[in-house]
Design a protein around this motif. Structure first.
Motif, PDB file in Angstrom:
ATOM      1  N   GLN A   1      48.014 -46.843  -8.224  1.00  0.00           N
ATOM      2  CA  GLN A   1      48.822 -47.514  -9.429  1.00  0.00           C
ATOM      3  C   GLN A   1      48.669 -47.118 -10.694  1.00  0.00           C
ATOM      4  O   GLN A   1      47.507 -47.151 -11.294  1.00  0.00           O
ATOM      5  CB  GLN A   1      48.212 -49.340  -9.116  1.00  0.00           C
ATOM      6  N   ALA A   2      49.724 -46.877 -11.203  1.00  0.00           N
ATOM      7  CA  ALA A   2      49.533 -46.270 -12.868  1.00  0.00           C
ATOM      8  C   ALA A   2      49.757 -47.335 -13.714  1.00  0.00           C
ATOM      9  O   ALA A   2      50.270 -48.319 -13.217  1.00  0.00           O
ATOM     10  CB  ALA A   2      50.629 -45.107 -13.049  1.00  0.00           C
ATOM     11  N   PRO A   3      49.129 -47.346 -15.074  1.00  0.00           N
ATOM     12  CA  PRO A   3      49.400 -48.557 -15.928  1.00  0.00           C
ATOM     13  C   PRO A   3      50.967 -48.825 -16.034  1.00  0.00           C
ATOM     14  O   PRO A   3      51.650 -47.997 -16.242  1.00  0.00           O
ATOM     15  CB  PRO A   3      48.916 -48.051 -17.017  1.00  0.00           C
ATOM     16  N   GLY A   4      51.375 -50.149 -15.914  1.00  0.00           N
ATOM     17  CA  GLY A   4      52.594 -50.681 -15.960  1.00  0.00           C
ATOM     18  C   GLY A   4      53.426 -50.346 -15.087  1.00  0.00           C
ATOM     19  O   GLY A   4      54.809 -50.566 -15.021  1.00  0.00           O
ATOM     20  N   LYS A   5      52.808 -49.626 -13.865  1.00  0.00           N
ATOM     21  CA  LYS A   5      53.761 -49.395 -12.714  1.00  0.00           C
ATOM     22  C   LYS A   5      53.312 -50.216 -11.423  1.00  0.00           C
ATOM     23  O   LYS A   5      52.143 -50.553 -11.407  1.00  0.00           O
ATOM     24  CB  LYS A   5      53.845 -48.012 -12.499  1.00  0.00           C
TER      25      LYS A   5
ATOM     26  N   ASP B   1      49.450 -37.873 -12.402  1.00  0.00           N
ATOM     27  CA  ASP B   1      48.653 -38.200 -11.208  1.00  0.00           C
ATOM     28  C   ASP B   1      47.662 -39.386 -11.619  1.00  0.00           C
ATOM     29  O   ASP B   1      47.229 -40.244 -10.930  1.00  0.00           O
ATOM     30  CB  ASP B   1      47.884 -37.244 -10.561  1.00  0.00           C
ATOM     31  N   THR B   2      47.352 -39.512 -12.836  1.00  0.00           N
ATOM     32  CA  THR B   2      46.719 -40.756 -13.507  1.00  0.00           C
ATOM     33  C   THR B   2      46.891 -42.015 -13.132  1.00  0.00           C
ATOM     34  O   THR B   2      47.885 -42.600 -13.040  1.00  0.00           O
ATOM     35  CB  THR B   2      46.477 -40.579 -14.944  1.00  0.00           C
ATOM     36  N   ALA B   3      45.897 -42.612 -12.324  1.00  0.00           N
ATOM     37  CA  ALA B   3      46.198 -43.909 -11.780  1.00  0.00           C
ATOM     38  C   ALA B   3      44.638 -44.471 -11.224  1.00  0.00           C
ATOM     39  O   ALA B   3      43.784 -43.621 -11.124  1.00  0.00           O
ATOM     40  CB  ALA B   3      46.958 -43.586 -10.674  1.00  0.00           C
ATOM     41  N   ILE B   4      44.736 -45.653 -10.760  1.00  0.00           N
ATOM     42  CA  ILE B   4      43.770 -46.319  -9.747  1.00  0.00           C
ATOM     43  C   ILE B   4      44.280 -45.871  -8.702  1.00  0.00           C
ATOM     44  O   ILE B   4      45.423 -46.246  -8.039  1.00  0.00           O
ATOM     45  CB  ILE B   4      43.610 -47.717 -10.079  1.00  0.00           C
TER      46      ILE B   4
END
Length: 124
Positions: A39-43, A90-93
């Motif tokens: 989960q990426a920020p805002g997505k 690919d930045t995300a949790i």
């Protein structure tokens, strides 16, 4: 009940690699399908990859195919996500999850238990 703990996240430059781990405890790990979401920020949280309980079959989102590899070691109750050629997108949790069946591995409600997530940040 199954408890999941992810590890291995961090900051990496574009083109680099990371390996995430997800350690499971509780009920019989080897009977479950395992998946990774992110989960990426805002997505919204999205499917990344999943693996069958025996490890013989794996599934990948198009966006990570040929770059990411999922594997599992049932003796260690652990699933891994090897991520190569990382991109800033690919930045995300990243979250690991357990599914008792393999019928809905691509969607959130196909999974019964979730970990707390580990942050992956890819710098350009």
């Amino acid at each position: 009940q199954v408890q999941l703990v992810e590890s291995g996240g961090g900051l990496v430059q574009a083109g680099g690699s990371l390996r995430l781990s997800c350690a499971a405890s509780g009920r019989t790990f080897s009977s479950y399908f395992m998946g990774w979401f992110r989960q990426a920020p805002g997505k919204e949280r999205e499917f990344v990859t999943a693996i069958s309980w025996r490890g013989s079959t794996s599934y990948y989102a198009d966006s990570v195919k040929d770059r990411f590899t999922i594997s599992r070691n049932n003796a260690k109750n652990t699933v891994y996500l090897q991520m190569n050629s990382l991109k800033p997108e690919d930045t995300a949790i990243y979250y690991c999850a357990v599914a008792s069946t393999g019928s809905r591995l691509w969607v959130l409600d196909g999974y019964d238990y979730w970990g707390q997530g580990t942050q992956v940040t890819v710098s350009s």
